[in-house]
Design a protein around this motif. Structure first.
Motif, PDB file in Angstrom:
ATOM      1  N   TYR A  13       0.835  -1.199   0.000  1.00  0.00           N
ATOM      2  CA  TYR A  13       0.000   0.000   0.000  1.00  0.00           C
ATOM      3  C   TYR A  13       0.864   1.240   0.000  1.00  0.00           C
ATOM      4  N   ARG A  14       2.077   1.115   0.547  1.00  0.00           N
ATOM      5  CA  ARG A  14       2.979   2.258   0.539  1.00  0.00           C
ATOM      6  C   ARG A  14       3.287   2.665  -0.907  1.00  0.00           C
ATOM      7  N   ASP A  16       1.434   2.037  -3.509  1.00  0.00           N
ATOM      8  CA  ASP A  16       0.226   2.499  -4.167  1.00  0.00           C
ATOM      9  C   ASP A  16      -0.127   3.912  -3.733  1.00  0.00           C
ATOM     10  N   GLN A  17       0.291   4.291  -2.523  1.00  0.00           N
ATOM     11  CA  GLN A  17      -0.032   5.619  -2.026  1.00  0.00           C
ATOM     12  C   GLN A  17       1.125   6.591  -2.220  1.00  0.00           C
ATOM     13  N   ASN A 205       0.791  17.103   0.258  1.00  0.00           N
ATOM     14  CA  ASN A 205       0.651  16.112   1.321  1.00  0.00           C
ATOM     15  C   ASN A 205      -0.612  16.333   2.135  1.00  0.00           C
ATOM     16  N   ARG A 208      -3.781  15.217   0.167  1.00  0.00           N
ATOM     17  CA  ARG A 208      -4.025  13.793  -0.093  1.00  0.00           C
ATOM     18  C   ARG A 208      -4.165  12.985   1.193  1.00  0.00           C
ATOM     19  N   GLY A 209      -3.980  13.634   2.335  1.00  0.00           N
ATOM     20  CA  GLY A 209      -4.059  12.909   3.595  1.00  0.00           C
ATOM     21  C   GLY A 209      -5.389  13.109   4.315  1.00  0.00           C
TER      22      GLY A 209
END
Lengths: 361, 270
Positions: A13-14, A16-17, A205, A208-209
């Motif tokens: 997932y890291r 992918d993100q 950042n 998207r968080g």
């Protein structure tokens, strides 16, 4: 072909993100960063620095700030220029009161003043939205510009009523002048580019968080957002704070690293609208759009001014100004009708086409 | 039935103690009594249905539970304590998630982002950590993504996870909304007409998901539904409302044979 994503597998997932899940995006951004940091500064003329590069960066930073508020959190604001003014005047007063302060630090700190003012004028957003909120921010626009004019302390009781940027050196620029008549365009460009790059990364950042999702939820469906556990007050006011901080820093850069002087009416409504146009033409709710929009809005008059004479067509400066207004006006109508998500969406569509090329889908 | 004791359902599931208890709730809008003196409880692990004809006050009841409406009279007990008056977002943070009668998804975001938004109540990283995308914020994103992916797998929406919500079909949107509510890992899940406007296959899918959620995660569910067949099949106990009053409460079979309920649904000569 150039944008083939086949073979780029993500096993965590890291991955992918990651900021650029598609490798080509990263390469493209890298190319633009190299261009901005290492190529343009050495080929650009003084004219290019002052009419294109520096203003494009500053306008895109201001549009980025507005986009956080309007594009991501869905709160319409017409007071951008006034918040830029707060940043500029705060920076000026800080450097007057504390002459030992490094100007780059002062520019970064000045954003906090406009963040505070922005939150104060954002309080009506807790009760009203849409057009009514736009009118409330318009009140900020008129009130603050009036304040810049009437509160003589802000411009150090200067007889002209304008602020004049003194010569200032900064450690960040290796002790060179970064503001005032002695500062070189190259130094100013690097300072502006550095701050714009830094704030852009932080904003990407944030958007998207967790905070970005909070803002977008507030924008898309506020009552559902609240029933899902979002404190709307915090969500809206944090958007006002972050947005006004960025806009305030842009305002300080605007005066200290570009204009060199400022009268209160510089921060009047036309500037607010220019920045709103950049955000709309570039694309609300996108980061890339701010740069594309600023390139278009800042670059268009320069192109109109220089290209026809180069082709041997005589063109008066008044005609250029009128043409500029007409084209920008036409573009806004075009985008509102055809592509409300702006230039950024056009690029998104083109990119999608490139990914599947040579197949239609 | 006493508070701490549960009961065993027909299909052998064990139902625990009372999670939420509504005590004499009255809700008025001006001169209109939307809810009049209603009391009922929701027990741990059960599927509790609220039914009634249109305008009976079912959705108002759900809105009272999620803190959207504040009743003029009555108390809501949650986990054995009276719940003080609180804002809807505070209710959500206590572990109550819900879906909406008219889909209320975040249209501008992808399916994945919508479901991730459901995890917000579990996200604790600070502003600066988020801004630099390092440390806690990054770990949290990845840890929560794993939980969200489990929910996405569970509801079989893997293939649309990166699709913007705006373009999805009605049935899928309903499923995404359920995913968003489930992602919060709620103690109590409120479903406002989860099957409204669906065809038979979609209804069957949704029923299966609701039963599976209850079965696998042990989530307590309170739902409003108009399809009687669905309600009678799914639920363990049913509250029947009519004109803001409670006219029946008990297991489906008992409710079905209740004369007042039959009158409310079929009409009666006055």
């Amino acid at each position: 072909m150039f944008y083939r994503t086949a073979g780029q597998f993500k096993t965590t997932y890291r991955d992918d993100q990651a900021l650029f899940p598609i490798r080509q995006d990263g390469v493209l951004v890298g190319i633009f960063l190299i261009l901005a940091w290492a190529v343009l500064p050495f080929v650009a003329s003084e004219f290019a620095f002052q009419t294109l590069l520096i203003p494009i960066l500053i306008y895109s930073l201001a549009a980025l700030g507005l986009n956080v508020l309007t594009g991501y959190a869905g709160q319409l604001s017409l007071g951008t220029a006034a918040f830029m003014g707060v940043g500029a005047y705060a920076c000026y007063k800080m450097l007057t009161i504390m002459p030992w302060l490094d100007p780059v630090i002062a520019i970064l700190l000045s954003g906090f003043f406009s963040a505070g003012i922005g939150v104060a004028f954002g309080i009506p957003s807790l009760r009203i939205k849409g057009f009514y909120l736009a009118i409330a921010t318009l009140a900020a626009q008129f009130f603050l510009v009036w304040l810049f004019e009437k509160w003589a302390w802000l411009y150090n009781y200067n007889a002209s009523g304008a602020i004049q940027v003194p010569n200032l050196t900064s450690v960040a620029a290796g002790g060179n002048y970064v503001a005032g008549p002695l500062a070189s365009s190259l130094t100013q460009y690097y300072i502006v580019l550095g701050i714009v790059t830094l704030l852009t990364i932080l904003t990407i950042n944030l958007t998207r968080g967790t905070l970005g999702r909070t803002w977008k939820a507030t924008r898309d469906m506020d009552f559902a957002a609240e029933l899902i556990g979002i404190n709307l007050m915090r969500s809206k006011l944090s958007a006002f704070a972050v947005s006004s901080y960025i806009v305030g820093v842009a305002g300080a850069l605007f005066v200290f690293c570009w204009r060199g002087a400022a009268e209160p009416n510089l921060f009047d409504i036309p500037l607010s609208f220019s920045i709103l146009f950049i955000a709309i033409i570039g694309g609300l709710g996108s980061i890339l759009g701010n740069y594309l929009g600023a390139i278009l809005i800042v670059g268009l008059p320069v192109v109109l001014n220089t290209v026809p004479p180069a082709l041997g067509i005589p063109i008066s400066s008044a005609l250029v100004e009128h043409l500029n207004l007409m084209i920008v006006g036409g573009l806004i109508i075009f985008f509102l009708i055809v592509e409300p998500h702006g230039l950024a969406r056009l690029w998104g569509l083109a990119r999608q086409k490139l990914i599947v090329w040579p197949f239609p889908y | 039935m006493k508070d701490t004791e549960g009961y065993i359902t027909e299909d052998g599931r064990k139902i625990g103690g009372v999670v939420m208890e509504m005590k004499n709730i009255t809700l008025k809008f001006g001169g209109v009594n939307a809810i009049t003196d209603i009391s009922f409880d929701i027990r741990e692990g059960e599927i509790r249905a609220i039914i009634g004809p249109n305008g009976a006050g079912k959705s108002s009841m759900l809105n009272v539970i999620s803190g959207f409406y504040i009743p003029q009279e009555g108390e809501i007990w949650f986990h054995g304590k009276p719940r003080p008056q609180m804002r809807p977002y505070e209710v959500a943070r206590q572990g109550i998630a819900r879906t909406f009668q008219n889909i209320a998804l975040f249209e501008g975001m992808s399916v994945l982002d919508n479901v991730m938004t459901g995890r917000l109540t579990h996200m604790k990283s600070g502003f600066f950590s988020q801004a630099i995308w390092k440390g806690r914020a990054e770990r949290e994103e990845i840890a929560n993504r794993e939980i969200v992916e489990r929910v996405i797998d569970f509801l079989e929406i893997q293939n649309i996870r990166k699709t913007p919500v705006a373009g999805l079909s009605y049935g899928l949107k309903k499923r995404v909304e359920l995913a968003r509510a489930l992602a919060a890992e709620p103690k109590l899940l409120l479903l406002d007409e989860p099957m409204a406007g669906m065809n038979v296959e979609e209804k069957e899918d949704m029923c299966r998901f609701i039963l599976d959620v209850n079965d696998e995660f042990g989530t307590t569910i309170a739902l409003i539904e108009h399809d009687m067949g669905v309600v009678m099949d799914l639920s363990d106990r049913v509250v029947v409302m009519d004109y803001g009053k409670k006219i029946g409460d008990g297991p489906p079979d008992e409710v079905r044979s209740n004369q007042e309920v039959i009158d409310a649904y079929l009409g009666v000569q006055h």
